[in-house]
Design a protein around this motif. Structure first.
Motif, mmCIF file in Angstrom:
data_model
loop_
_atom_site.group_PDB
_atom_site.id
_atom_site.type_symbol
_atom_site.label_atom_id
_atom_site.label_comp_id
_atom_site.label_asym_id
_atom_site.label_seq_id
_atom_site.Cartn_x
_atom_site.Cartn_y
_atom_site.Cartn_z
ATOM 1 N N GLU A 86 0.834 -1.207 0.000
ATOM 2 C CA GLU A 86 0.000 0.000 0.000
ATOM 3 C C GLU A 86 0.870 1.259 0.000
ATOM 4 N N THR A 87 1.978 1.211 0.738
ATOM 5 C CA THR A 87 2.894 2.350 0.757
ATOM 6 C C THR A 87 3.471 2.603 -0.626
ATOM 7 N N ALA A 88 3.787 1.525 -1.357
ATOM 8 C CA ALA A 88 4.334 1.664 -2.708
ATOM 9 C C ALA A 88 3.301 2.237 -3.673
ATOM 10 N N ARG A 89 2.022 2.095 -3.345
ATOM 11 C CA ARG A 89 0.984 2.722 -4.166
ATOM 12 C C ARG A 89 0.834 4.212 -3.825
ATOM 13 N N ARG A 90 1.150 4.564 -2.588
ATOM 14 C CA ARG A 90 0.973 5.949 -2.143
ATOM 15 C C ARG A 90 2.214 6.808 -2.393
#
Length: 286
Positions: A86-90
């Protein structure tokens, strides 16, 4: 599992295990704090594999498993990996930096001695420069295209501090990170006396530590060029995390024998003061 639960799991790992870094991480706004905790939690997992007591082949298999999980991270169900995905998407997270970290841990499994400082620098870049670049993806790059280089250099500075702080503990584990070429130049033979203290009757090791600490200071000077490129809260986080390690380095440089008997650390109130000063300077620049 919800994203919130995944982030909560990662933050629990960070708050529990990141005894120095969390003083800085908690200065970030929630979205960035969640992201950095996720990255730290996975980095900690990788590091723990290398430092654990499992047989060598089990460690290699565990690292290979993490590599595979990273290659298909969007299908992960593990809480920490879900949080990282999720962090890599944000944020623009360079997930390949985790592969570099794994490379560094595998270097530990293959060999724990280095001939020259250039050899050691490669290792430091893998295990710590990679963390600097991961952190930068959360902080934001600013306008200077050299920001990733600065983050890399700051990570190398912190790793050199770790190495000097942990000379005795690493020796007990059969690890010597100090370059053999430099130890020979200073006439140092690393060994413990009967009391389990680093043996240094002629103060040659102390002289070497002073030399190595001065070099680490230079790497801090290079890496801290990153701070002006960050927003105030990110700069406060970075300054707090690096400041705690820099305080350790200054103490080692002033009295190298402080690392001879035990692993040194700053008391909690001093770490808190470093974080508070970093936040104050960020809120009130100049």
């Amino acid at each position: 599992m919800t994203i919130e639960q995944a982030y909560a799991a990662a933050e629990t790992v960070t708050r529990t295990e990141a005894r120095n870094f969390y003083y800085g991480i908690r200065l970030l706004p929630v979205r960035k704090r969640h992201g950095l905790c996720a990255l730290y939690a996975l980095a900690r997992r990788i590091d723990d594999i290398g430092d654990g007591n499992a047989p060598l082949e089990h460690k290699r298999a565990a690292l290979a498993k993490v590599r595979k999980q990273l290659s298909d991270i969007d299908s992960a169900t593990d809480p920490v990996l879900v949080a990282v995905a999720e962090t890599a998407r944000r944020f623009p997270v360079p997930l390949e930096a985790f592969d570099e970290l794994i490379d560094g841990v595998e270097m530990d499994l293959a060999d724990t001695s280095y001939e020259t400082f250039d050899d050691l620098r490669v290792y430091c870049r893998c295990v710590a420069g990679s963390i600097g670049r991961l952190c930068l993806s959360i902080f934001g790059n600013g306008t200077d295209p050299r920001a990733p280089l600065f983050a890399d250099q700051l990570g190398i500075a912190l790793q050199q501090t770790n190495i000097l702080r942990d000379i005795r503990e690493d020796l007990l584990l059969g690890r010597i990170y100090l370059p053999r070429e430099e130890l020979a130049d200073f006439g140092v033979r690393l060994q413990l006396d009967d009391a389990g203290t680093l043996h240094d009757p002629d103060a040659r090791l102390a002289s070497y530590i002073e030399f190595a600490a001065q070099r680490a200071q230079h790497w801090y000077e290079l890496g801290l060029r990153l701070l002006p490129e960050l927003d105030h809260r990110s700069a406060a986080c970075c300054a707090a995390m690096s400041g705690i390690y820099h305080h350790l380095l200054v103490r080692i440089q002033q009295n190298p024998t402080v690392v001879y008997e035990r692993r040194m650390s700053l008391p909690a109130h001093e770490k808190g003061r470093v974080a508070l000063v970093a936040l104050t300077r960020a809120v009130l620049p100049g």
